[in-house]
Design a protein around this motif. Structure first.
Motif, PDB file in Angstrom:
ATOM      1  N   ILE A 107      19.826 -15.819 -42.529  1.00 44.08           N
ATOM      2  CA  ILE A 107      19.518 -17.084 -41.857  1.00 44.08           C
ATOM      3  C   ILE A 107      18.815 -16.837 -40.531  1.00 44.08           C
ATOM      4  CG2 ILE A 107      20.571 -19.060 -40.666  1.00 44.08           C
ATOM      5  CD1 ILE A 107      22.696 -19.044 -42.948  1.00 44.08           C
ATOM      6  N   VAL A 108      19.313 -15.823 -39.771  1.00 39.97           N
ATOM      7  CA  VAL A 108      18.691 -15.475 -38.494  1.00 39.97           C
ATOM      8  C   VAL A 108      17.248 -15.034 -38.705  1.00 39.97           C
ATOM      9  CG1 VAL A 108      18.732 -13.824 -36.576  1.00 39.97           C
ATOM     10  CG2 VAL A 108      20.857 -14.890 -37.363  1.00 39.97           C
ATOM     11  N   GLU A 138      15.109 -18.061 -39.574  1.00 41.40           N
ATOM     12  CA  GLU A 138      14.881 -18.891 -38.389  1.00 41.40           C
ATOM     13  C   GLU A 138      13.796 -18.278 -37.514  1.00 41.40           C
ATOM     14  OE1 GLU A 138      18.746 -19.133 -36.651  1.00 41.40           O
ATOM     15  OE2 GLU A 138      19.278 -20.990 -37.702  1.00 41.40           O
ATOM     16  N   THR A 139      13.831 -16.927 -37.390  1.00 44.08           N
ATOM     17  CA  THR A 139      12.807 -16.224 -36.619  1.00 44.08           C
ATOM     18  C   THR A 139      11.441 -16.408 -37.247  1.00 44.08           C
ATOM     19  OG1 THR A 139      14.418 -14.561 -35.911  1.00 44.08           O
ATOM     20  CG2 THR A 139      12.097 -13.955 -35.740  1.00 44.08           C
ATOM     21  N   ILE A 162      10.476 -18.912 -39.185  1.00 43.00           N
ATOM     22  CA  ILE A 162      10.057 -20.314 -39.001  1.00 43.00           C
ATOM     23  C   ILE A 162       9.503 -20.523 -37.593  1.00 43.00           C
ATOM     24  CG2 ILE A 162      10.920 -22.682 -38.795  1.00 43.00           C
ATOM     25  CD1 ILE A 162      12.897 -21.957 -41.083  1.00 43.00           C
ATOM     26  N   GLU A 163      10.193 -19.955 -36.603  1.00 39.34           N
ATOM     27  CA  GLU A 163       9.764 -20.099 -35.212  1.00 39.34           C
ATOM     28  C   GLU A 163       8.383 -19.475 -35.002  1.00 39.34           C
ATOM     29  OE1 GLU A 163      11.506 -18.507 -31.066  1.00 39.34           O
ATOM     30  OE2 GLU A 163      12.932 -19.670 -32.265  1.00 39.34           O
TER      31      GLU A 163
END
Length: 425
Positions: A63-64, A67-68, A70-71
């Motif tokens: 997930i981390v 998220e990275t 996506i950012e």
């Protein structure tokens, strides 16, 4: 907990807890819980709690990473289009690798860019040093001379000389244009793990498994001074630009700061819980970012303000880096403020031993590589968040990375015997 679980799920969880406790010898706790939970020990639930926990941990890490990603994509999307041209100074490595260079027969131990020419140099456990054209991805030359693992390589400032060190207990100085060894230095009693030129290029610093650090005269090959203080194998030394200060890290879990002219240790950092494999001094642009974190902290605020103002007004004297980053087998990257001795960052994210750290030329990022197959980019402005991950950079481990100061390229080496060149944009 009871409201969020069905009766069946709750029973399975209780049996899994009892199975875990039983398998680890907590028989007293098992007897109490069996009465309280109204369930009995069931052998088929042994190990289930551990498996579920491992799965949750892996999913959290995934997930981390997502998220990275996506950012990163969102920021790239903002910069997309004619009106928003991306700042070239903030370029970051992008997959896939531009060039994959094969030639070594064993893992690559170190990679460095030539300070002038479009060359990158690698050292390896196959006892050789190879010089590559990083734009074409072609091998230009192989240097042979060491009879055991070549641990580390380093250029002097103009790139006319290169030093190498080895598990054969020697340090060699090479004439790069001729591809010849011009001097061999002997004095360490065990593997020499790292070697670095001073700014002037007339001295060398080396560290070894014999627990010592030595200062050498390049011209004569004589050992001028020996520094002792580490209790175990010294893994790496790094010299602060334009000063007599250098730092070392060791298997004894410490980082030590020294003055090689005075011949004394000035500071010791003991924050790591495992072997410290690599260190890196910051530069002026990175300090401008990192000093903000120090000012916002509880310690060293006033001191950092004075340092910042003095660095802004003094332009004629050489700049002295204020921070030191470290990579450790405790899976963390840490950043220390040298004048105050304060640790300002404990960066967690890698899932295995961290092998190396490199400051980005812009000062905004710190790059690291690790045995989890990744190269990670940490944003120093945004509270050290992971900005980018190069997944599966090498298989199974990434051993070393280097940033080209002349052009936006990243090089990496791995246990897969391969050198990779990454274009940054």
């Amino acid at each position: 907990m009871a409201a969020s679980l069905t009766t069946r799920r709750r029973t399975e969880l209780n049996k899994s807890i009892i199975g875990y406790l039983k398998s680890n010898g907590f028989d007293g706790a098992v007897q109490v819980l069996e009465k309280e939970m109204e369930v009995k020990y069931d052998k088929k639930y042994v190990g289930k709690l551990e498996r579920k926990w491992t799965a949750v941990t892996k999913l959290s890490a995934k997930i981390v990473r997502l998220e990275t990603m996506i950012e990163t994509l969102q920021e790239d999307l903002k910069n997309f289009g004619r009106g928003n041209k991306k700042d070239a100074s903030l370029a970051l490595p992008r997959a896939p690798a531009k060039n994959i260079c094969k030639g070594h027969k064993s893992p690559i131990t170190c990679v460095i860019f030539h300070p002038v020419y479009s060359q990158v140099v690698t050292s390896s456990e196959d006892c050789t040093i190879k010089i590559w054209d990083y734009e074409e991805g072609q091998l230009e030359k192989t240097l042979k001379g060491h009879i055991d693992v070549v641990q580390h390589i380093s250029f002097n400032q103009d790139g006319s000389r290169m030093a190498s060190c080895s598990a054969d207990y020697t340090i060699k100085v090479w004439n790069i244009s001729a591809g010849q060894c011009t001097k061999t230095m002997r004095g360490h009693d065990h593997t020499v793990s790292c070697v670095e030129f001073t700014q002037a290029g007339d001295r060398l610093l080396s560290c070894s498994r014999d627990k010592s650090i030595k200062l050498w005269d390049v011209q004569t090959g004589y050992c001028l001074k020996t520094f002792e203080g580490h209790k175990e194998w010294v893994r790496q030394v790094k010299i602060s630009p334009c000063t007599t200060i250098f730092a070392s890290c060791s298997i004894d879990h410490t980082i030590r700061v020294w003055d090689y002219k005075k011949g004394e240790e000035t500071m010791t950092f003991r924050n790591h819980k495992h072997v410290v494999d690599a260190i890196a001094f910051s530069h002026e642009k990175a300090d401008q970012v990192l000093l903000k974190h120090l000012q916002n902290g509880s310690e060293g605020g006033e001191e950092s303000k004075k340092e910042k103002s003095s660095s802004q007004t003094t332009t004629t004297t050489p700049y002295t880096p204020q921070f030191l980053a470290s990579a450790s087998r405790d899976k963390t990257v840490k950043i220390f403020h040298i004048p105050s001795g304060v640790m300002i960052a404990n960066i967690i994210g890698h899932e295995n031993w961290v092998r190396q750290v490199v400051f980005h030329p812009s000062g905004r990022y710190l790059l690291s590589c690790a045995d989890d197959k990744t190269v990670r980019v940490w944003d120093l402005e945004k509270r050290f968040r992971c900005r980018k991950i190069l997944e599966d950079a090498h298989d199974p481990f990434v051993t070393c990375i280097a940033w080209n100061q002349a052009r936006p390229w990243l090089a990496s080496g791995g246990v897969d015997n391969v050198l990779k060149i990454w274009e940054c944009m």
